[in-house]
Each structure stands twice: as structure tokens, then as C-alpha cells.
Design an enzyme around this catalytic site. Structure first.
Site, mmCIF file in Angstrom:
data_model
loop_
_atom_site.group_PDB
_atom_site.id
_atom_site.type_symbol
_atom_site.label_atom_id
_atom_site.label_comp_id
_atom_site.label_asym_id
_atom_site.label_seq_id
_atom_site.Cartn_x
_atom_site.Cartn_y
_atom_site.Cartn_z
ATOM 1 N N GLY A 254 0.752 -1.250 0.000
ATOM 2 C CA GLY A 254 0.000 0.000 0.000
ATOM 3 C C GLY A 254 0.777 1.292 0.000
ATOM 4 O O GLY A 254 0.183 2.368 -0.168
ATOM 5 N N GLU A 296 3.931 -6.579 1.716
ATOM 6 C CA GLU A 296 3.676 -6.949 0.312
ATOM 7 C C GLU A 296 3.635 -5.714 -0.587
ATOM 8 O O GLU A 296 2.595 -5.396 -1.166
ATOM 9 C CB GLU A 296 2.319 -7.649 0.211
ATOM 10 C CG GLU A 296 2.190 -8.886 1.049
ATOM 11 C CD GLU A 296 0.746 -9.390 1.102
ATOM 12 O OE1 GLU A 296 -0.194 -8.610 0.882
ATOM 13 O OE2 GLU A 296 0.579 -10.579 1.370
ATOM 14 N N GLY A 298 3.821 -3.311 -3.719
ATOM 15 C CA GLY A 298 3.690 -3.490 -5.165
ATOM 16 C C GLY A 298 4.060 -2.216 -5.872
ATOM 17 O O GLY A 298 5.164 -2.046 -6.391
ATOM 18 N N ARG A 299 3.126 -1.256 -5.827
ATOM 19 C CA ARG A 299 3.279 0.012 -6.535
ATOM 20 C C ARG A 299 4.609 0.720 -6.231
ATOM 21 O O ARG A 299 5.231 1.282 -7.128
ATOM 22 C CB ARG A 299 2.124 0.924 -6.109
ATOM 23 C CG ARG A 299 2.013 2.228 -6.850
ATOM 24 C CD ARG A 299 1.049 3.164 -6.106
ATOM 25 N NE ARG A 299 -0.228 2.573 -5.781
ATOM 26 C CZ ARG A 299 -1.323 2.638 -6.539
ATOM 27 N NH1 ARG A 299 -1.293 3.297 -7.662
ATOM 28 N NH2 ARG A 299 -2.454 2.077 -6.141
ATOM 29 N N ARG A 336 -6.183 3.573 -15.342
ATOM 30 C CA ARG A 336 -6.286 4.227 -14.036
ATOM 31 C C ARG A 336 -6.954 5.600 -14.056
ATOM 32 O O ARG A 336 -7.757 5.903 -13.183
ATOM 33 C CB ARG A 336 -4.923 4.299 -13.348
ATOM 34 C CG ARG A 336 -4.367 2.908 -13.002
ATOM 35 C CD ARG A 336 -3.122 2.985 -12.151
ATOM 36 N NE ARG A 336 -3.369 3.550 -10.844
ATOM 37 C CZ ARG A 336 -3.022 4.753 -10.461
ATOM 38 N NH1 ARG A 336 -2.358 5.548 -11.276
ATOM 39 N NH2 ARG A 336 -3.316 5.196 -9.259
ATOM 40 N N TYR A 340 -10.005 5.605 -11.626
ATOM 41 C CA TYR A 340 -9.808 6.252 -10.315
ATOM 42 C C TYR A 340 -9.570 7.746 -10.401
ATOM 43 O O TYR A 340 -9.096 8.335 -9.428
ATOM 44 C CB TYR A 340 -8.547 5.708 -9.631
ATOM 45 C CG TYR A 340 -8.369 4.232 -9.546
ATOM 46 C CD1 TYR A 340 -9.364 3.413 -9.038
ATOM 47 C CD2 TYR A 340 -7.157 3.642 -9.908
ATOM 48 C CE1 TYR A 340 -9.159 2.052 -8.920
ATOM 49 C CE2 TYR A 340 -6.952 2.288 -9.795
ATOM 50 C CZ TYR A 340 -7.955 1.495 -9.299
ATOM 51 O OH TYR A 340 -7.752 0.152 -9.171
ATOM 52 N N CYS A 367 -12.864 4.675 -27.928
ATOM 53 C CA CYS A 367 -14.150 5.321 -28.178
ATOM 54 C C CYS A 367 -14.925 5.567 -26.894
ATOM 55 O O CYS A 367 -15.976 4.949 -26.650
ATOM 56 C CB CYS A 367 -14.969 4.478 -29.146
ATOM 57 S SG CYS A 367 -14.167 4.355 -30.727
ATOM 58 N N GLU A 368 -14.390 6.405 -26.049
ATOM 59 C CA GLU A 368 -15.015 6.793 -24.784
ATOM 60 C C GLU A 368 -14.601 8.227 -24.519
ATOM 61 O O GLU A 368 -13.398 8.531 -24.567
ATOM 62 C CB GLU A 368 -14.441 5.974 -23.607
ATOM 63 C CG GLU A 368 -14.765 4.520 -23.579
ATOM 64 C CD GLU A 368 -16.164 4.220 -23.099
ATOM 65 O OE1 GLU A 368 -16.676 4.947 -22.242
ATOM 66 O OE2 GLU A 368 -16.743 3.252 -23.621
ATOM 67 N N TYR A 396 -0.033 -1.209 -12.112
ATOM 68 C CA TYR A 396 -1.446 -1.197 -12.472
ATOM 69 C C TYR A 396 -1.682 -0.570 -13.850
ATOM 70 O O TYR A 396 -2.700 0.092 -14.066
ATOM 71 C CB TYR A 396 -2.277 -0.471 -11.397
ATOM 72 C CG TYR A 396 -2.097 -1.050 -10.006
ATOM 73 C CD1 TYR A 396 -2.663 -2.275 -9.654
ATOM 74 C CD2 TYR A 396 -1.348 -0.382 -9.030
ATOM 75 C CE1 TYR A 396 -2.496 -2.808 -8.388
ATOM 76 C CE2 TYR A 396 -1.173 -0.909 -7.757
ATOM 77 C CZ TYR A 396 -1.753 -2.126 -7.440
ATOM 78 O OH TYR A 396 -1.579 -2.653 -6.179
#
Ligand code: PLP
Length: 445
Positions: A254, A296, A298-299, A336, A340, A367-368, A396
Site C-alpha cells: 500500500g 507486500e 507493489g506500486r 487508471r 480512479y 471510443c469513450e 497497475y
């Protein structure tokens, strides 16, 4: 930090070279784009390894804790090799991640298997391959594991995931420690204790300890200290109710990283001191032995090591409104911002020494309307053919990439010391249709 008038933080080995181009791992990004095409994920090996080493130094060497890299942030076989080589463990969250790790020769005993709904097939695969720890997320999994292990004649090493009831200060979708969460057994309502008692009863479960993960992109070390206090008080409760001393305490990952100005992530060393200090202090307070701590991350390992290169295409100005600079990727390679409202910094790799001249917004090609990578960024005047580099895309991004609009996923190169090695091939149109089947009756038409 500014470079040649640019406002973008440079991570790892990133710098501006004599040509005024962005360089990573000794490789000119404009050359990388030419050679490998765009969009292109560029992974700075030195930066990734350096982050692993900081975790080694400040958790493993200083405190005897264990560090397990969270593969969900970025995983392929080359990354598995680097993580293994740096001496960390690996957290996998699905059969696919587990398969990748095993295929890459990652030592099974250093693998931790996560997930809130692992299938019987995934659990059997983990047991058969002798995975180091399986995290039981709920009662159903505990029973399933016990049955599968029994059939296999093995006792499975299990850690129980609990929800400590902590609201970490981060985006709603990446909070995980609060009571109302799909992950883990709740401490407060007795479900976690019931899980521990059941694990102790089951013949084929080797109950090793407890796990919690309060969320991601966290800047406040207090949240971790709070989690440690709640977990140690639960450790004490478990001892009082069952006589069992918890040997392992996994506090998840985290730690946040810098994406844009204003982000102030703590240093890994301060994170380690805060977490370990809180565990030791609370163990003393509760009168329980200090458990073996596992983290743990990650990022904070993979994020800053990644940069994505894009080629600029259409540039559209709506006078008095906004200038859109469109690139050849977007939400398919980096979901992302759409998921988010995540923010990023970027520069033009071929004009890295040129001061910013205008404010533009970076649009993707999907196409968004929501496919916007960056709103309102200062850049030198952008023209078709320029190479846009978006920083801190190691976590991510590739791991969350998708084939929306049937766009192939980008390639990834590992750069180091002036050399670039392809570690993920670019998907081809053939890859997109290889699993499509036209049923006989349609083929006949
Ligand atoms: N551990 C678990 C159980 C997770 O769910 C996650 C991510 O959500 C991580 C570790 C890694 O978190 P981060 O990338 O924020 O370090």
C-alpha cells in the site's frame, strides 16, 4: 523537480540526454519508440531493482522481516526473474499470475497466493506446486483448502486474511481494510476469530498467521501504525481464546508513490521504521512475542520504474475551450485515469529540453469520452509524430491493460545500461482473433 523548464519528476535512471531527448536506462526514448513502436511500456531495470533493494535493506536486513512483491501491479516472466534474483517473495492473486511465476521458475516456497474467490482448480494448483503460503480469505476457502489438501495427503500452510476495520485515506476503490469490504474476515464481529478457530481444528491446515491489507497509494504512516495496533490486539485475543501464538503477521502493501505535484510519499526506510516500531511496541504492550512480519509492496517497487511512450496523432484546438493532443494509446494500456481519476505527469520525449509553451489535455484513442490520460498539462507545442512519455506507469498499467476496441496491447522493453530487451511482445491483430470461433452454421453463410 524541473528539468530544462519541464515539470516532471524523473524516476530512477531517467534523464535528458545531449540531444535534448528523454533517456531511460541509457536508452534514448525517441530511438526506443522508433525501434519498438508505440505505445510502449519502458521498464527501468535499475530503478525496479533499487526499489527491491531498499525493501531488502530496511525491512529484511534491519528487522528480519519478509518482503513479498505484489505481482498484481506488474507481472511477466522477466519481472519474476528480477524479483527472484533480488531475493524477495512474490504475491500472486490468480491462477494466471501463479502460472506465470512457476513458468518463470520462481521458487514456489516464496510464493504467497491471494484472492477473495480462488477456484478449486487454482487452489489445487497452488497445493500441488508447494506454494509457500495460501491466504484464506473466507470460511469457504478454508474448508475447500482442507478438503483439497486431504485428498493430496498434504497439510497446507495458511494465513487468514482479516479486515481490521481501518479507513485508510485513499481512493474508495483501493481501500480494503474497512469492515464493509469484500476481502477478509471481520475482526469486530467475531468472524475472524471463528476463522482462526476453524483453521486450528482442521486436520489439513497448517495455520501460520494473520494478514491484513488496508489499501493502496497510502501516504500516512499512521494508518499502518493503527493497523499494527489492531492486529496485535487481535493476536492477543487469539492467544487468550485458543492458546495459539501467532507466528506470522502479514501487513499487506500500500505504500504510495509520487505521481503529480503535491504527492508526498514517505520513504521506504521511514515506512519500515514506522511499521516495525508499531509492531514491536504493540507486541510489548499486549505481552505477546513479536511475530515474523511480512509486507507486500507493489506500486512502490514497480510504479516509478515504468514509463509509457506514445506517438502524438491528431491535435485539436477548440478555440477558447481546450486543446486536445491525442495519442495512439489510452485507457486500454492505462485504465487508471478512467477508473480512479488517477493523475500523471508527462513530457515530450523528443522535446525534453524545451520549456513548456502551452496547456493541453492528453486524449486516448479509445471510443469513450472518459478516455483522457491527462487533463491540463503544460507541454512544449505538440505536433503529430512527437513522442509523449508518461511517467510512473509501472504499476497497475500493463497488469490492468485490456483489448477494448480490439486494440492490441503494447510491448514492454526492459532497459538497462544502454541496452533494451523486449520482455512482452506487442500483441498482433492475429492475437486478437486467435480465440474467436465462427460456428459451423455461420461459416456456411
Ligand atoms: N497485498 C494485497 C493483498 C493487495 O491487495 C495489494 C494491492 O491492492 C497489495 C499487496 C499491493 O499494494 P500496493 O501496490 O499498493 O503496494
Amino acid at each position: 523537480m524541473t528539468h530544462g523548464g519541464l515539470k516532471m519528476r524523473f524516476n530512477g535512471t531517467t534523464r535528458v540526454n545531449e540531444k535534448g531527448h528523454l533517456e531511460i536506462g541509457g536508452c534514448d526514448c525517441v530511438e526506443l519508440a522508433r525501434e519498438f513502436g508505440t505505445p510502449l511500456y519502458v521498464l527501468d531495470e535499475e530503478c525496479f531493482r533499487q526499489n527491491c533493494r531498499e525493501y531488502r535493506r530496511f525491512f529484511m536486513e534491519k528487522y528480519g522481516a519478509d518482503v513479498v512483491y505484489a505481482g498484481k501491479t506488474l507481472l511477466n516472466m522477466a519481472v519474476c526473474r528480477i524479483v527472484a534474483n533480488e531475493g524477495l517473495g512474490l504475491d500472486v492473486g490468480s491462477g494466471g499470475e501463479l502460472y506465470t511465476a512457476l513458468k518463470a521458475g520462481f521458487p514456489a516456497e516464496r510464493i504467497f497466493f491471494h484472492g477473495n474467490n480462488k477456484s478449486p482448480e487454482e487452489l489445487a494448483m497452488a497445493i500441488e506446486n508447494g506454494v509457500g503460503r495460501i491466504m484464506a480469505d473466507n470460511m469457504h476457502e478454508l474448508e475447500l483448502l482442507n478438503g483439497l489438501a486431504g485428498g493430496n495427503g498434504k497439510k497446507v500452510p495458511v494465513i487468514i486474511r482479516v479486515t481490521p476495520g481501518i479507513e485508510a485515506h485513499t481512493h474508495e476503490y483501493i481501500k480494503t481494510g474497512q469492515i464493509d469490504s469484500k476481502f477478509g474476515l471481520v475482526i469486530e464481529n467475531g468472524q475472524a476469530m471463528a476463522g482462526v478457530k476453524r483453521a486450528l481444528e482442521l486436520d489439513n491446515i497448517d495455520f501460520k498467521g494473520l494478514h491484513c491489507h488496508i489499501g493502496s497509494q497510502i501516504f500516512e504512516l499512521d494508518s499502518y501504525c493503527h493497523a499494527a495496533a489492531v492486529m496485535l490486539s487481535f493476536v492477543r485475543m487469539v492467544y487468550e481464546e485458543t492458546g495459539c501464538t501467532i507466528g506470522e503477521l502479514d501487513l499487506g502493501g500500500g505504500l504510495g508513490v509520487y505521481y503529480v505535484e503535491g504527492d508526498r510519499p514517505p520513504l521506504i526506510r521511514d515506512y519500515a521504521d514506522a511499521v516495525m516500531g508499531a509492531v514491536i511496541e504493540n507486541a510489548l504492550k499486549q505481552g505477546t512475542p513479536v511475530p515474523r512480519v511480512i509486507v507486500e509492496p507493489g506500486r512502490s517497487i514497480s510504479g516509478p520504474a515504468g514509463t509509457t511512450l506514445y506517438t502524438v496523432g491528431a491535435v485539436k484546438e477548440i478555440p477558447g475551450v481546450r486543446k486536445y493532443v491525442t495519442v495512439d494509446g489510452g485507457m486500454g494500456d492505462n485504465p487508471r485515469p478512467a477508473l480512479y481519476q488517477a493523475r500523471y505527469e508527462a513530457c515530450l520525449a523528443n522535446k525534453a529540453a524545451t520549456p513548456p509553451q502551452e496547456t493541453v489535455s492528453i486524449a486516448g484513442k479509445y471510443c469513450e469520452s472518459g478516455d483522457m490520460l491527462i487533463w491540463d498539462i503544460r507541454l512544449p507545442s505538440a505536433a503529430p509524430g512527437d513522442i509523449l512519455a508518461v511517467s510512473c506507469t509501472g504499476a497497475y498499467n500493463y497488469s490492468m491493460s485490456m483489448n477494448y476496441n480490439r486494440l492490441p496491447r503494447p510491448a514492454m522493453v526492459l532497459v538497462n545500461g544502454g541496452g533494451a530487451a523486449l520482455i512482452n511482445r506487442r500483441e498482433s491483430f492475429h492475437d486478437l482473433v486467435k480465440n474467436d470461433i465462427i460456428p459451423e452454421r455461420l461459416a456456411a453463410n
